[in-house]
Design a protein around this motif. Structure first.
Motif, mmCIF file in Angstrom:
data_model
loop_
_atom_site.group_PDB
_atom_site.id
_atom_site.type_symbol
_atom_site.label_atom_id
_atom_site.label_comp_id
_atom_site.label_asym_id
_atom_site.label_seq_id
_atom_site.Cartn_x
_atom_site.Cartn_y
_atom_site.Cartn_z
ATOM 1 N N PHE A 126 63.517 52.882 40.765
ATOM 2 C CA PHE A 126 63.939 52.278 42.070
ATOM 3 C C PHE A 126 63.353 51.158 42.359
ATOM 4 O O PHE A 126 63.726 50.016 43.050
ATOM 5 C CB PHE A 126 63.714 53.238 43.123
ATOM 6 C CG PHE A 126 64.667 54.606 42.971
ATOM 7 C CD1 PHE A 126 66.089 54.465 43.197
ATOM 8 C CD2 PHE A 126 64.050 55.734 42.766
ATOM 9 C CE1 PHE A 126 66.804 55.441 42.928
ATOM 10 C CE2 PHE A 126 64.987 56.802 42.378
ATOM 11 C CZ PHE A 126 66.365 56.840 42.718
ATOM 12 N N GLY A 127 61.951 50.937 42.006
ATOM 13 C CA GLY A 127 61.389 49.723 41.969
ATOM 14 C C GLY A 127 61.907 48.504 41.326
ATOM 15 O O GLY A 127 61.831 47.446 41.803
ATOM 16 N N LEU A 129 65.174 47.970 40.424
ATOM 17 C CA LEU A 129 66.477 47.857 41.001
ATOM 18 C C LEU A 129 66.101 46.916 42.373
ATOM 19 O O LEU A 129 67.041 46.013 42.600
ATOM 20 C CB LEU A 129 67.079 49.004 41.347
ATOM 21 C CG LEU A 129 67.931 49.959 40.248
ATOM 22 C CD1 LEU A 129 68.591 50.778 40.735
ATOM 23 C CD2 LEU A 129 68.354 49.004 39.294
ATOM 24 N N ALA A 130 65.136 47.213 43.142
ATOM 25 C CA ALA A 130 65.106 46.661 44.363
ATOM 26 C C ALA A 130 64.426 45.150 44.265
ATOM 27 O O ALA A 130 64.390 44.322 45.135
ATOM 28 C CB ALA A 130 63.898 47.453 45.222
#
Lengths: 298, 298
Positions: A126-127, A129-130
């Motif tokens: 998730f990091g 993608l963000a």
């Protein structure tokens, strides 16, 4: 170039890029977290077909998405895939000693390292993608996060794994096995093509062809996996086989028989390619991947 | 109203809202994933002080952030906190039977359910932050995701837990224990105040006071926890105590002694409140939480 040569060439490029990206992401810190990073490196680097990052790359071909964006979205989905393998291999889950021809993480390290390494790989996904490096538009990045959370969590991959554990004590019918596998493996494969559509800002109603393609190759992939589990060679697969039958789990092969299962997989591949009729030569890699998925067990 | 009455009143409101939000989020599906959802509900609903969502709410008071946004950011961080408890309690990690006065998830269900429930709670956290309901601005949402991934992963909470496991075989000094705890508990507490600043679009250079506050209460919280582990009552704590000493781990109390540790915690609380000097009565709840953190062990 033949379909399998095209897949082999592009898969080699993607694999090298993913290994390089993991090497950078998982640089070992000079403190007491070193063992955690070693465990993640053991799980993530130098193994696997990198099918999911390849699918992201192939779907990105359709829309002229930059290779860097495709690689980072592929790296994120591979983080999720690797974490799921590390956790699924644990003694409390599938209890596997070998994975990709190497000892599983809890065998090479210990169970605590395997649990934490999986947890950290999930948060890395998730990091990644963000981060701005993945895509300049924050709306695109947050849509990627939303899609991956849905595809990997209780409504997707992990929910499918929970159904799979319940399958040992149940007699699932074909509809239930199809639903289980559409979550366990299909959701993440769906994310791979969705990621490209999100980055290309294709609205959801314009993604039906890609979603159909992903659904069909996801099921074909699982049938091929079930065939390998019954007929395959453990050394070539790099993991223990025959486990579903031993656990008394219904699979596509146990429910349909090997011959009908193989026919069904080939039908699904044709159907998957038919979903791509609106695309020209830019979809050649997606078409070749569909063929490759059922050929890999031969 | 006294500080502790203010904390008690607001904590009760936040706890009720978090329980309600978990009840909706974790509605049990009518399929083979029911046990997975039951395990998540067992872990997430009806327990704990909800300190992290309360901190988010208190920090949001400073900037007139909507209660709904504060609740959703608090729900996300509580998903991470609960997943970490479920995984840390596993036999391969801290091997705890009781948590919040109830059997731990792997005791009430089994280890596989505990692993998967934790994994799914982690993905829920990022899915919640990425959803429009949390904040209308996609840039804000993606910044929240980035901050939570950093605070919860290998560079934050899970990295601290890995150091904590290594601590059983090492003799950590005060600097290393401080670093360990700043990751293991401090990073997520830092996220709580950061979430409010992100939603208020305060640039990073305007957040130093809040970060100082979070760093100080995070360490004070950990010292208070170490004191409870040595001097506390297991029934009141709802979990087994005396485990650090039994595992031969250095803590603030083992390194400083109980009296100096308590003095240090009080000093940190004063320091935390000093970081809030630029805020008026809107920071009263943050100030009261700082006091509450060291009073809870008495």
């Amino acid at each position: 170039m033949t379909a399998s040569a095209l897949v082999a060439e592009r898969a080699a490029m993607v694999s090298a890029a993913i290994d390089g990206a993991f090497d950078t992401l998982l640089a070992v810190p000079d403190d007491a977290r070193a063992a955690l990073y070693d465990a993640m490196r053991h799980a993530a680097i130098g193994g696997g077909k990198r099918l999911r990052p390849l699918l992201v790359r192939a779907a990105c071909d359709l829309f002229n998405i930059s290779p860097d964006s495709a690689l980072r979205a592929g790296l994120a989905v591979e983080c999720i895939h690797v974490y799921s393998l590390v956790h699924d291999d644990l003694p409390a889950m599938d209890d596997d000693d070998m994975r990709r021809g190497k000892p599983t993480v809890h065998k090479a390290f210990d169970e605590a390292a395997a649990i934490l390494a999986g947890d950290c790989l999930q948060s890395f996904a998730f990091g990644i993608l963000a981060d701005e490096q993945t895509h300049p538009d924050p709306f695109v990045r947050v849509e990627l996060v939303k899609a991956l959370a849905l595809a990997s969590g209780a409504a997707g991959m992990a929910g499918g794994q929970a159904m799979d554990l319940a399958a040992e004590n149940s007699r699932f019918d074909l509809a239930t096995v199809t639903r289980l596998q559409s979550l366990k493996t299909g959701a993440l494969i769906g994310f791979c093509v969705d990621a490209a559509a999100i980055m290309a800002r294709i609205p959801p109603e314009g993604r039906t062809g890609l979603h159909g393609y992903a659904r069909d190759i996801g099921l074909a992939f699982q049938i091929a996996d079930d065939l390998i589990d019954v007929e395959g060679d453990a050394a070539a697969a790099g993991k223990a086989l025959g486990k579903d039958a031993a656990a008394g789990k219904e699979t596509f092969v146990s429910l349909l028989g090997a011959e009908r299962a193989r026919e069904q997989a080939l039908l699904l591949v044709d159907q998957a390619k038919a979903h791509l009729h609106g695309f020209d030569a830019r979809a050649d890699l997606l078409r070749a991947i569909a063929d490759y998925i059922v050929e890999r067990d031969r």
